[in-house]
Write a protein that holds these residues in place. Structure first.
Motif, PDB file in Angstrom:
ATOM      1  N   GLU A 291       0.816  -1.310   0.058  1.00  0.00           N
ATOM      2  CA  GLU A 291      -0.054   0.134   0.146  1.00  0.00           C
ATOM      3  C   GLU A 291       0.939   1.141   0.113  1.00  0.00           C
ATOM      4  O   GLU A 291       0.531   2.286  -0.648  1.00  0.00           O
ATOM      5  CB  GLU A 291      -0.929  -0.055   1.149  1.00  0.00           C
ATOM      6  N   HIS A 292       2.060   1.390   1.030  1.00  0.00           N
ATOM      7  CA  HIS A 292       3.109   2.637   0.830  1.00  0.00           C
ATOM      8  C   HIS A 292       3.785   2.648  -0.210  1.00  0.00           C
ATOM      9  O   HIS A 292       4.695   3.499  -0.312  1.00  0.00           O
ATOM     10  CB  HIS A 292       3.652   2.371   2.112  1.00  0.00           C
ATOM     11  N   ASN A 293       4.011   1.590  -1.196  1.00  0.00           N
ATOM     12  CA  ASN A 293       4.983   1.324  -2.090  1.00  0.00           C
ATOM     13  C   ASN A 293       4.286   1.071  -3.493  1.00  0.00           C
ATOM     14  O   ASN A 293       4.866   0.666  -4.496  1.00  0.00           O
ATOM     15  CB  ASN A 293       5.918   0.426  -1.890  1.00  0.00           C
ATOM     16  N   ARG A 294       3.250   1.849  -3.928  1.00  0.00           N
ATOM     17  CA  ARG A 294       2.361   1.740  -5.038  1.00  0.00           C
ATOM     18  C   ARG A 294       3.289   2.118  -6.176  1.00  0.00           C
ATOM     19  O   ARG A 294       3.272   1.562  -7.284  1.00  0.00           O
ATOM     20  CB  ARG A 294       1.057   2.168  -5.064  1.00  0.00           C
ATOM     21  N   TYR A 295       3.782   3.434  -6.165  1.00  0.00           N
ATOM     22  CA  TYR A 295       4.188   3.976  -7.261  1.00  0.00           C
ATOM     23  C   TYR A 295       5.571   4.609  -6.931  1.00  0.00           C
ATOM     24  O   TYR A 295       6.226   4.949  -6.128  1.00  0.00           O
ATOM     25  CB  TYR A 295       3.353   5.270  -7.490  1.00  0.00           C
ATOM     26  N   HIS A 296       6.362   4.863  -8.212  1.00  0.00           N
ATOM     27  CA  HIS A 296       7.774   5.610  -8.339  1.00  0.00           C
ATOM     28  C   HIS A 296       7.160   7.029  -8.470  1.00  0.00           C
ATOM     29  O   HIS A 296       6.120   7.151  -9.082  1.00  0.00           O
ATOM     30  CB  HIS A 296       8.509   5.157  -9.544  1.00  0.00           C
ATOM     31  N   PRO A 297       7.835   8.097  -8.022  1.00  0.00           N
ATOM     32  CA  PRO A 297       7.678   9.243  -8.447  1.00  0.00           C
ATOM     33  C   PRO A 297       7.219   9.513 -10.117  1.00  0.00           C
ATOM     34  O   PRO A 297       6.259  10.340 -10.346  1.00  0.00           O
ATOM     35  CB  PRO A 297       8.896  10.116  -8.192  1.00  0.00           C
TER      36      PRO A 297
END
Length: 228
Positions: A189-195
């Protein structure tokens, strides 16, 4: 909304009152001098007593109250769904209003091109997908209006586990099973996306990226995006 409310409660550790208290206690950290400088740099030209500002996932409303002290005639609107956050909204300023809505698929219909600035601080990672909200924001924001987005971004699993279990030698100690399941779920949940994922989605939804800053050793990002 009930399904999202339950998801948020679990995402926030299962204890809503504790989550609300943590939000209050971490307010200064999440709105520190670096945040304030980023906000002022990208929003100062739009801020006034005539401005309309929305805080998406406003928690207990502390940021809105802080803005109200500076701009007591501005139109300040918070969006929040979690009941334990809504219950902690004490003594809101007269020019602050709150909308209870599910930001995964907002039902709210603000007037087109009526908002100057939108803030999404630690919100996007909680959404099942952000595209619907980004599309709504393009409708709500005035041309040239600014979205300030701050959130956690992807980090290596090893770094996350070190952060979660830094005092445990995983080679000789196995954490509690349920704690491990929660940790790995929260990692997802806290690591869904790269910038780059977030900025690409914003561009596809009609925003121009004005600035991108990573912080917390690359584990978080601040983005300023302009509605065009």
């Amino acid at each position: 909304m009930q399904k999202t409310t339950e998801y948020l409660r679990h995402h926030h550790g299962g204890d809503g009152q504790k989550a609300a208290e943590k939000t209050v206690q971490s307010y200064a950290k999440n709105h520190d001098a670096d945040f304030q400088a980023f906000w002022q740099h990208h929003c100062a030209a739009l801020l006034s007593d005539q401005a309309s500002v929305i805080d998406l996932g406003c928690g207990t409303g502390l940021w809105l109250n802080q803005l109200a002290q500076q701009y007591p005639q501005a139109t300040l609107t918070g969006f929040e769904l979690a009941p334990y956050m809504l219950e902690r909204m004490d003594d809101l300023a007269a020019n602050v209003s709150i909308i209870c809505d599910d930001l995964n698929n907002p039902a709210t219909e603000l007037p087109q091109h009526s908002v100057d600035i939108a803030l999404a601080n630690l919100l996007i990672h909680e959404l099942h997908q952000p595209v619907t909200l980004f599309s709504k924001l393009r409708h709500w924001l005035k041309p040239g209006g600014v979205l300030i987005l701050c959130d956690m971004v992807r980090q290596p699993l090893a770094d996350y586990l070190q952060h979660q279990y830094g005092e445990i030698d995983l080679a000789s100690q196995t954490p509690d099973y349920d704690a491990l399941v929660d940790a790995f779920q929260h990692f997802q949940e806290h690591n869904r996306y790269h910038p780059e994922d977030i900025t690409a989605l914003l561009r596809q939804c009609g925003f121009e990226i004005s600035a991108v800053e990573t912080f917390k050793n690359g584990r978080a990002v601040r983005i300023a995006a302009i509605s065009v």
